[in-house]
Design a protein around this motif. Structure first.
Motif, PDB file in Angstrom:
ATOM      1  N   GLU A  81      73.375  65.595  28.515  1.00  0.00           N
ATOM      2  CA  GLU A  81      73.636  66.973  28.926  1.00  0.00           C
ATOM      3  C   GLU A  81      72.717  67.441  30.044  1.00  0.00           C
ATOM      4  O   GLU A  81      73.073  68.340  30.797  1.00  0.00           O
ATOM      5  CB  GLU A  81      73.505  67.905  27.724  1.00  0.00           C
ATOM      6  N   THR A  82      71.549  66.841  30.158  1.00  0.00           N
ATOM      7  CA  THR A  82      70.576  67.331  31.126  1.00  0.00           C
ATOM      8  C   THR A  82      70.405  66.429  32.348  1.00  0.00           C
ATOM      9  O   THR A  82      69.921  66.884  33.369  1.00  0.00           O
ATOM     10  CB  THR A  82      69.198  67.494  30.452  1.00  0.00           C
ATOM     11  N   ASP A  83      70.803  65.161  32.263  1.00  0.00           N
ATOM     12  CA  ASP A  83      70.531  64.231  33.351  1.00  0.00           C
ATOM     13  C   ASP A  83      71.816  63.505  33.762  1.00  0.00           C
ATOM     14  O   ASP A  83      72.393  62.751  32.982  1.00  0.00           O
ATOM     15  CB  ASP A  83      69.476  63.212  32.900  1.00  0.00           C
ATOM     16  N   ARG A 111      75.582  58.169  34.458  1.00  0.00           N
ATOM     17  CA  ARG A 111      75.945  57.084  35.375  1.00  0.00           C
ATOM     18  C   ARG A 111      75.434  55.734  34.870  1.00  0.00           C
ATOM     19  O   ARG A 111      76.128  54.724  34.939  1.00  0.00           O
ATOM     20  CB  ARG A 111      75.398  57.364  36.764  1.00  0.00           C
ATOM     21  N   ARG A 112      74.207  55.719  34.380  1.00  0.00           N
ATOM     22  CA  ARG A 112      73.617  54.482  33.877  1.00  0.00           C
ATOM     23  C   ARG A 112      74.426  53.932  32.700  1.00  0.00           C
ATOM     24  O   ARG A 112      74.758  52.737  32.672  1.00  0.00           O
ATOM     25  CB  ARG A 112      72.171  54.719  33.441  1.00  0.00           C
ATOM     26  N   GLU A 172      76.460  50.374  32.539  1.00  0.00           N
ATOM     27  CA  GLU A 172      76.053  49.329  31.602  1.00  0.00           C
ATOM     28  C   GLU A 172      77.132  49.000  30.571  1.00  0.00           C
ATOM     29  O   GLU A 172      77.401  47.837  30.301  1.00  0.00           O
ATOM     30  CB  GLU A 172      74.778  49.744  30.867  1.00  0.00           C
ATOM     31  N   ARG A 173      77.716  50.016  29.989  1.00  0.00           N
ATOM     32  CA  ARG A 173      78.620  49.783  28.866  1.00  0.00           C
ATOM     33  C   ARG A 173      80.087  49.684  29.261  1.00  0.00           C
ATOM     34  O   ARG A 173      80.855  48.999  28.600  1.00  0.00           O
ATOM     35  CB  ARG A 173      78.471  50.899  27.838  1.00  0.00           C
ATOM     36  N   HIS A 174      80.491  50.381  30.292  1.00  0.00           N
ATOM     37  CA  HIS A 174      81.908  50.470  30.612  1.00  0.00           C
ATOM     38  C   HIS A 174      82.261  49.849  31.961  1.00  0.00           C
ATOM     39  O   HIS A 174      83.384  49.985  32.421  1.00  0.00           O
ATOM     40  CB  HIS A 174      82.350  51.938  30.578  1.00  0.00           C
TER      41      HIS A 174
END
Length: 116
Positions: free
Chosen positions: A73-75, A80-81, A85-87
Motif C-alpha cells: 500500500e505504501t511502496d 513491481r518487485r 519475481e512471482r508473476h
C-alpha cells in the motif's frame, strides 16, 4: 505393615464390603475408561500444546502478511518487485529469461508428437 494388613482384613470382614468393592471398581473404571480419565487428560494436554504451536505459527504468518500488505500500500516499487519475481511481469523495455534446472521429459503417447 501389620497395621495395613489389619485394616485390609477389617475391610474384608465388614458387612459393607460389597459397597466398597463397587465403589473401588467404579473409581477405577471412571479413572481409566471415562472421558475424564487420566489417559484422556494426557491426550487433551498434548492436543492443546499442538494447537498452541499451530496458533503461534499462524499469528507469525498473519503478522508477516500484514507487513507485506502495508508495504504494497505504501511502496510502488514493492508491487513491481513482486510482479517481476512471482508473476514474470515486465516493463515494456525489459526482457525476461526463465532459467530452470528441470529436465524435459519425452512424451511417447500414441497420437502425440515427441517433445524434446
Amino acid at each position: 505393615m501389620k497395621k495395613v494388613k489389619d485394616i485390609l482384613m477389617g475391610i474384608v470382614k465388614m458387612k459393607y464390603k460389597k459397597y466398597i468393592i463397587v465403589l473401588a471398581v467404579g473409581v477405577v473404571l471412571i479413572g481409566i475408561l471415562g472421558d475424564n480419565s487420566v489417559l484422556a487428560h494426557r491426550h487433551y494436554k498434548a492436543r492443546i500444546k499442538e494447537l498452541q504451536q499451530e496458533k503461534a505459527r499462524y499469528v507469525a504468518e498473519y503478522e508477516r502478511t500484514q507487513a507485506q500488505i502495508f508495504a504494497f500500500e505504501t511502496d510502488v516499487n514493492e508491487v513491481r518487485r513482486i510482479g517481476r519475481e512471482r508473476h514474470f511481469m515486465k516493463m515494456p523495455d525489459e526482457d525476461i529469461f526463465v532459467l530452470s534446472d528441470d529436465t524435459l521429459q519425452q512424451k511417447t503417447e500414441p497420437g502425440h508428437e515427441t517433445v524434446e
